[in-house]
Motif scaffolding. Structure first.
Motif, PDB file in Angstrom:
ATOM      1  N   ALA A   7       0.814  -1.220   0.000  1.00  0.00           N
ATOM      2  CA  ALA A   7       0.000   0.000   0.000  1.00  0.00           C
ATOM      3  C   ALA A   7       0.848   1.269   0.000  1.00  0.00           C
ATOM      4  O   ALA A   7       0.498   2.252  -0.660  1.00  0.00           O
ATOM      5  CB  ALA A   7      -0.952  -0.006   1.188  1.00  0.00           C
ATOM      6  N   MET A   8       1.960   1.277   0.739  1.00  0.00           N
ATOM      7  CA  MET A   8       2.809   2.468   0.764  1.00  0.00           C
ATOM      8  C   MET A   8       3.374   2.751  -0.633  1.00  0.00           C
ATOM      9  O   MET A   8       3.396   3.891  -1.091  1.00  0.00           O
ATOM     10  CB  MET A   8       3.958   2.299   1.759  1.00  0.00           C
ATOM     11  N   VAL A   9       3.817   1.711  -1.300  1.00  0.00           N
ATOM     12  CA  VAL A   9       4.366   1.864  -2.643  1.00  0.00           C
ATOM     13  C   VAL A   9       3.256   2.299  -3.604  1.00  0.00           C
ATOM     14  O   VAL A   9       3.461   3.180  -4.446  1.00  0.00           O
ATOM     15  CB  VAL A   9       5.039   0.558  -3.122  1.00  0.00           C
ATOM     16  N   ALA A  10       2.082   1.710  -3.452  1.00  0.00           N
ATOM     17  CA  ALA A  10       0.951   2.075  -4.311  1.00  0.00           C
ATOM     18  C   ALA A  10       0.598   3.552  -4.133  1.00  0.00           C
ATOM     19  O   ALA A  10       0.320   4.248  -5.118  1.00  0.00           O
ATOM     20  CB  ALA A  10      -0.255   1.194  -4.000  1.00  0.00           C
ATOM     21  N   ASP A  11       0.626   4.044  -2.894  1.00  0.00           N
ATOM     22  CA  ASP A  11       0.340   5.461  -2.650  1.00  0.00           C
ATOM     23  C   ASP A  11       1.381   6.358  -3.313  1.00  0.00           C
ATOM     24  O   ASP A  11       1.041   7.371  -3.924  1.00  0.00           O
ATOM     25  CB  ASP A  11       0.293   5.759  -1.147  1.00  0.00           C
ATOM     26  N   ARG A  12       2.647   5.986  -3.180  1.00  0.00           N
ATOM     27  CA  ARG A  12       3.719   6.795  -3.782  1.00  0.00           C
ATOM     28  C   ARG A  12       3.635   6.757  -5.298  1.00  0.00           C
ATOM     29  O   ARG A  12       3.794   7.778  -5.964  1.00  0.00           O
ATOM     30  CB  ARG A  12       5.074   6.295  -3.298  1.00  0.00           C
ATOM     31  N   LEU A  13       3.356   5.597  -5.845  1.00  0.00           N
ATOM     32  CA  LEU A  13       3.197   5.469  -7.296  1.00  0.00           C
ATOM     33  C   LEU A  13       2.020   6.315  -7.776  1.00  0.00           C
ATOM     34  O   LEU A  13       2.113   7.008  -8.793  1.00  0.00           O
ATOM     35  CB  LEU A  13       3.006   4.008  -7.691  1.00  0.00           C
ATOM     36  N   ALA A  14       0.921   6.285  -7.041  1.00  0.00           N
ATOM     37  CA  ALA A  14      -0.249   7.087  -7.411  1.00  0.00           C
ATOM     38  C   ALA A  14       0.098   8.574  -7.399  1.00  0.00           C
ATOM     39  O   ALA A  14      -0.367   9.333  -8.277  1.00  0.00           O
ATOM     40  CB  ALA A  14      -1.412   6.795  -6.462  1.00  0.00           C
ATOM     41  N   HIS A  15       0.911   8.990  -6.450  1.00  0.00           N
ATOM     42  CA  HIS A  15       1.320  10.397  -6.396  1.00  0.00           C
ATOM     43  C   HIS A  15       2.156  10.776  -7.624  1.00  0.00           C
ATOM     44  O   HIS A  15       1.926  11.811  -8.248  1.00  0.00           O
ATOM     45  CB  HIS A  15       2.096  10.665  -5.102  1.00  0.00           C
ATOM     46  N   VAL A  16       3.123   9.939  -7.970  1.00  0.00           N
ATOM     47  CA  VAL A  16       3.965  10.204  -9.140  1.00  0.00           C
ATOM     48  C   VAL A  16       3.123  10.157 -10.414  1.00  0.00           C
ATOM     49  O   VAL A  16       3.241  11.033 -11.275  1.00  0.00           O
ATOM     50  CB  VAL A  16       5.149   9.209  -9.205  1.00  0.00           C
ATOM     51  N   ASP A  17       2.249   9.167 -10.528  1.00  0.00           N
ATOM     52  CA  ASP A  17       1.361   9.102 -11.687  1.00  0.00           C
ATOM     53  C   ASP A  17       0.510  10.366 -11.770  1.00  0.00           C
ATOM     54  O   ASP A  17       0.307  10.918 -12.861  1.00  0.00           O
ATOM     55  CB  ASP A  17       0.452   7.874 -11.617  1.00  0.00           C
ATOM     56  N   GLY A  18       0.012  10.832 -10.625  1.00  0.00           N
ATOM     57  CA  GLY A  18      -0.796  12.047 -10.606  1.00  0.00           C
ATOM     58  C   GLY A  18      -0.017  13.261 -11.081  1.00  0.00           C
ATOM     59  O   GLY A  18      -0.543  14.078 -11.848  1.00  0.00           O
ATOM     60  N   GLN A  19       1.239  13.382 -10.656  1.00  0.00           N
ATOM     61  CA  GLN A  19       2.078  14.494 -11.111  1.00  0.00           C
ATOM     62  C   GLN A  19       2.284  14.425 -12.624  1.00  0.00           C
ATOM     63  O   GLN A  19       2.177  15.437 -13.318  1.00  0.00           O
ATOM     64  CB  GLN A  19       3.441  14.459 -10.421  1.00  0.00           C
ATOM     65  N   ARG A  20       2.587  13.246 -13.108  1.00  0.00           N
ATOM     66  CA  ARG A  20       2.820  13.084 -14.538  1.00  0.00           C
ATOM     67  C   ARG A  20       1.554  13.374 -15.339  1.00  0.00           C
ATOM     68  O   ARG A  20       1.602  14.033 -16.375  1.00  0.00           O
ATOM     69  CB  ARG A  20       3.318  11.665 -14.820  1.00  0.00           C
TER      70      ARG A  20
END
Length: 184
Positions: free
Chosen positions: A116-129
């Motif tokens: 879940a922590m990795v998924a949250d961080r990935l979602a943040h980076v995806d959101g920025q992109r």
């Protein structure tokens, strides 16, 4: 007898990226990483309070490398269309770039499926992109946010293909962006 040089935090992080890409997230523990580096767990704990802190540091470095260079690279482009084309090239090139010799986005996405922590961080980076992409599309007159998702999803899919065949997707991403721009 020659004394081994001390390992830095970066040495551990790069070893972690290599372990993640080669062996998956189960390899991201102090003992297997210490074996990989030919040292003791004490060195790991000198740099990181615990394994979750190590994971967080890995994700910080990956996220920084994945997003920080884009705004400066786009500044030199004269028009929104040129910026959008440049962004597609940056994104495609980034997928083939490595951090410590390891292609990371595919490994991070696989890790995120079970953490879940990795998924949250990935979602943040995806959101920025996605936000960067949507902004540039809006500046070119394309206001449907689905196009940003389509372009980004195509990029992720191309990354998966490239992880198997090592093909360069720069031209394919450029063609997709040209197609989207032609629909304006």
């Amino acid at each position: 007898m020659t004394k081994k040089p001390r390992l830095s935090q970066t040495d551990w992080l790069l070893a972690g990226f290599a372990a993640l890409a080669q062996d998956g997230p189960d390899a991201l523990k102090a003992e297997p990483l210490a074996r990989r580096l030919g040292t003791t767990k004490g060195s790991f704990y000198w740099h990181f309070a615990d394994v979750p802190a190590f994971h967080s540091a890995m994700l910080d470095l990956w996220a920084e490398q994945a997003t920080s260079h884009i705004p400066a690279a786009l500044e030199t482009e004269p028009t929104p269309v040129a910026k959008l084309r440049r962004l597609s090239q940056i994104v495609a090139a980034h997928r083939s770039e490595t951090l410590g010799g390891v292609r990371l986005d595919t490994a991070i996405r696989a890790w995120a499926r079970a953490n879940a922590m990795v998924a949250d961080r990935l979602a943040h980076v995806d959101g920025q992109r996605l936000t960067q992409l949507e902004t540039l599309l809006n500046e070119t007159g394309i206001t449907n946010p689905e196009w940003a998702r389509i372009i980004y999803a195509a990029d992720i899919g191309m990354e998966e293909l490239s992880s198997r065949d090592s093909a360069d997707n720069t031209n394919a991403m450029g063609s997709l962006v040209d197609l989207v721009l032609a629909l304006r």
